[in-house]
Scaffold this active site. Sequence first.
Site, short mmCIF file in Angstrom:
data_model
loop_
_atom_site.label_atom_id
_atom_site.label_comp_id
_atom_site.label_asym_id
_atom_site.label_seq_id
_atom_site.Cartn_x
_atom_site.Cartn_y
_atom_site.Cartn_z
N ASP A 1 0.80 -1.23 0.00
CA ASP A 1 0.00 0.00 0.00
C ASP A 1 0.83 1.28 0.00
O ASP A 1 0.40 2.31 0.53
CB ASP A 1 -0.92 -0.01 1.22
CG ASP A 1 -0.19 -0.42 2.48
OD1 ASP A 1 1.03 -0.21 2.54
OD2 ASP A 1 -0.82 -0.96 3.41
N GLU B 1 -0.99 -9.13 -1.07
CA GLU B 1 -1.45 -8.60 0.22
C GLU B 1 -2.66 -7.67 0.01
O GLU B 1 -2.73 -6.57 0.55
CB GLU B 1 -0.32 -7.88 0.97
CG GLU B 1 -0.54 -7.71 2.46
CD GLU B 1 0.58 -6.93 3.14
OE1 GLU B 1 0.68 -5.72 2.95
OE2 GLU B 1 1.37 -7.57 3.85
N HIS C 1 7.55 4.38 12.29
CA HIS C 1 7.77 5.18 11.09
C HIS C 1 6.51 5.83 10.52
O HIS C 1 6.58 6.60 9.58
CB HIS C 1 8.41 4.33 9.99
CG HIS C 1 7.47 3.32 9.39
ND1 HIS C 1 6.62 3.63 8.37
CD2 HIS C 1 7.24 2.02 9.68
CE1 HIS C 1 5.91 2.56 8.04
NE2 HIS C 1 6.27 1.57 8.83
N HIS D 1 14.29 4.34 11.67
CA HIS D 1 13.93 4.54 10.26
C HIS D 1 14.64 5.79 9.73
O HIS D 1 14.88 6.74 10.48
CB HIS D 1 12.41 4.69 10.18
CG HIS D 1 11.83 4.58 8.81
ND1 HIS D 1 11.92 5.59 7.88
CD2 HIS D 1 11.14 3.58 8.20
CE1 HIS D 1 11.30 5.22 6.76
NE2 HIS D 1 10.83 4.00 6.93
N GLU E 1 -1.79 4.93 3.42
CA GLU E 1 -1.82 3.52 2.98
C GLU E 1 -3.23 2.98 2.77
O GLU E 1 -3.48 2.20 1.85
CB GLU E 1 -1.06 2.64 3.99
CG GLU E 1 0.45 2.86 4.01
CD GLU E 1 0.88 4.05 4.86
OE1 GLU E 1 0.01 4.74 5.46
OE2 GLU E 1 2.10 4.29 4.94
N ARG F 1 3.37 7.90 9.16
CA ARG F 1 3.17 9.34 8.95
C ARG F 1 2.21 9.93 9.99
O ARG F 1 2.39 11.07 10.40
CB ARG F 1 2.59 9.58 7.54
CG ARG F 1 3.66 9.90 6.57
CD ARG F 1 3.29 9.88 5.12
NE ARG F 1 4.54 9.67 4.42
CZ ARG F 1 5.37 10.65 4.05
NH1 ARG F 1 5.04 11.90 4.24
NH2 ARG F 1 6.52 10.37 3.49
C1 UD1 Z 1 7.08 4.47 3.15
C2 UD1 Z 1 5.63 4.16 2.80
C3 UD1 Z 1 4.97 3.42 3.94
C4 UD1 Z 1 5.77 2.19 4.35
C5 UD1 Z 1 7.21 2.61 4.66
C6 UD1 Z 1 8.05 1.40 4.96
C7 UD1 Z 1 4.41 5.78 1.39
C8 UD1 Z 1 3.59 6.99 1.35
N1 UD1 Z 1 4.89 5.42 2.61
O1 UD1 Z 1 7.10 5.38 4.23
O2 UD1 Z 1 3.66 2.99 3.54
O3 UD1 Z 1 5.19 1.60 5.47
O4 UD1 Z 1 7.76 3.29 3.51
O5 UD1 Z 1 9.22 1.76 5.62
O6 UD1 Z 1 4.65 5.17 0.38
N2 UD1 Z 1 14.65 7.74 3.51
C9 UD1 Z 1 16.01 7.64 3.25
N3 UD1 Z 1 16.51 6.42 2.81
C10 UD1 Z 1 15.74 5.33 2.65
C11 UD1 Z 1 14.34 5.44 2.94
C12 UD1 Z 1 13.83 6.65 3.36
O7 UD1 Z 1 16.75 8.58 3.39
O8 UD1 Z 1 16.24 4.27 2.28
C13 UD1 Z 1 14.10 9.05 3.96
C14 UD1 Z 1 14.10 10.10 2.84
O9 UD1 Z 1 14.32 11.37 3.39
C15 UD1 Z 1 12.66 10.02 2.32
C16 UD1 Z 1 11.92 9.80 3.63
O10 UD1 Z 1 12.75 8.89 4.37
O11 UD1 Z 1 12.26 11.18 1.64
C17 UD1 Z 1 10.53 9.24 3.49
O12 UD1 Z 1 10.50 8.10 2.65
P1 UD1 Z 1 9.10 7.64 2.00
O13 UD1 Z 1 9.29 6.38 1.24
O14 UD1 Z 1 8.44 8.76 1.29
O15 UD1 Z 1 8.18 7.37 3.25
P2 UD1 Z 1 8.33 6.36 4.46
O16 UD1 Z 1 8.01 7.14 5.69
O17 UD1 Z 1 9.60 5.64 4.38
N1 UDP Z 2 12.81 -4.52 9.16
C1 UDP Z 2 14.15 -4.71 8.79
N2 UDP Z 2 15.11 -3.95 9.42
C2 UDP Z 2 14.80 -3.04 10.38
C3 UDP Z 2 13.43 -2.85 10.73
C4 UDP Z 2 12.47 -3.60 10.09
O1 UDP Z 2 14.47 -5.52 7.93
O2 UDP Z 2 15.73 -2.40 10.90
C5 UDP Z 2 11.78 -5.29 8.45
C6 UDP Z 2 10.77 -6.00 9.30
O3 UDP Z 2 11.22 -7.29 9.67
C7 UDP Z 2 9.54 -6.05 8.41
C8 UDP Z 2 9.69 -4.83 7.54
O4 UDP Z 2 11.03 -4.37 7.68
O5 UDP Z 2 9.56 -7.20 7.55
C9 UDP Z 2 8.71 -3.77 7.97
O6 UDP Z 2 9.00 -2.58 7.34
P1 UDP Z 2 8.38 -1.20 7.83
O7 UDP Z 2 8.04 -1.31 9.27
O8 UDP Z 2 9.34 -0.15 7.40
O9 UDP Z 2 7.08 -1.08 6.92
P2 UDP Z 2 5.59 -1.62 7.06
O10 UDP Z 2 5.62 -3.10 7.21
O11 UDP Z 2 4.95 -0.93 8.24
O12 UDP Z 2 4.97 -1.17 5.78
#
Ligand code: UD1
Ligand code: UDP
Length: 386
Positions: free
Chosen positions: A98, A120, A206, A239, A134, A208
């Site tokens: 999502d 899923e 993590h 995160h 999501e 929003r």
């Molecule tokens: C995103 C997804 C969320 C999911 C989560 C898993 C959306 C809207 N949100 O949230 O559904 O549960 O990923 O973790 O799609 N960033 C880095 N490096 C990375 C990843 C993130 O620097 O490898 C930082 C960047 O500043 C980026 C910010 O995190 O702009 C947000 O990343 P984004 O993918 O937009 O949202 P998440 O909060 O990670």
């Molecule tokens: N996870 C990981 N390393 C970490 C934290 C989480 O590999 O340091 C894995 C965790 O086991 C799970 C997935 O990341 O499978 C969950 O990701 P996240 O919580 O970012 O997203 P969500 O599942 O809420 O979309």
Amino acid sequence: MTRTLVVLGTRPEAIKLAPVIHALKQHAGPNDQTIVCSTGQHREMLLQTFEQFEITPDISLDIMKKGQSPSDVVGRLMIELGQVYKDHTPDWVVVQGDTATVLAGALSATLHKIKVAHVEAGLRTYDNSEPFPEEINRRAVGVVADQHFASTKLAQQNLLSEGIPPESIMVTGNTVIDSLNWMLSSQQSSTQPNDPNERLIVVTAHRRESFGEPIRQICLAIRDIARNHDNVRIVFPVHLNPMIREPVHEILGDEECVDLIEPQNYANFVRLLQNAHMILSDSGGVQEEASALGIPTLLLRDCSERPEAIDSGVVLSVGADRGKITSHASTLLNDADVYSKMAQPTTVFGDGRASIRIAKCLLNLPFDADDLATTSLNPVEANVPS
Ligand code: UD1
Ligand code: UDP
């Protein structure tokens, strides 16, 4: 011949689609093709996961920008993925979950008249504000998808109640269980003895909707737990989103019993979970993993699209309320009866064969007895082709 294009962009999508990609490749006939497209919505956290699961994307879009919004991501991807679909003309686009990548991946495919398979499918809170965005993303993908792979019968029921044709839904189990089993059985993830004097609490956050005051409340609760209990070690892989990192480091950076660490690769994270006495998390995937492992988990949200985890007793929803988090954590640390009632593993999220079912369905292959024989899924209702 079936050409399948798997689109993925974030850590959880990579974890949950890795076994699907491997199953598609393993079961492919000589003319079938599997193409992996990474949108790069996440950068470091995605690369870490690809390495772990030995996945090399065929196409990498690398769209991540620091501090991006979901609409930035969707807007850029609608254009970039449209070009990928024109170049590769897949029969199926596969998306999981999502995220913004999933919304753009599915919508763009359907606008190019390419069939969409949603892994899923059918998770719902029926509250567009939680989780945001999501809940909106997955409902929108539900509208356009041609094949819905539901993890549980409850998810299947949600889809049926929305008028999705029954023949387009298959209950498969969640692919995260396949990934978890993979890590547990590989040499990379062996259980290491805990310090016998310390109980390990693993934290992730993590969402929003937790930005601002809720994440501060969560951090203050973690500080209370660390200060008020002996023999507790709290490990928090933080995160990379700056909206999470900044308050977490500000409030917890100097706490003696709290280790703030970088996001862990999946093998290391699974090892942490295996050693955990308790988990505090707002994550979707972690609820499923905790349920499979039987690790008592306080969910830092008011509701869950995975009520199976709560009904099975392993996960308790406490929200982002400092008082509630600290009081439930204290109960779990002090009351062995309450703890042992929660610490019961469940197979409600699957039997570890979800990816094989998904691959066989997409490749039009027959199912064998193992695909049909599951403990928690009813193959008749699962609509598995015979
Ligand atoms: C995103 C997804 C969320 C999911 C989560 C898993 C959306 C809207 N949100 O949230 O559904 O549960 O990923 O973790 O799609 N960033 C880095 N490096 C990375 C990843 C993130 O620097 O490898 C930082 C960047 O500043 C980026 C910010 O995190 O702009 C947000 O990343 P984004 O993918 O937009 O949202 P998440 O909060 O990670
Ligand atoms: N996870 C990981 N390393 C970490 C934290 C989480 O590999 O340091 C894995 C965790 O086991 C799970 C997935 O990341 O499978 C969950 O990701 P996240 O919580 O970012 O997203 P969500 O599942 O809420 O979309």
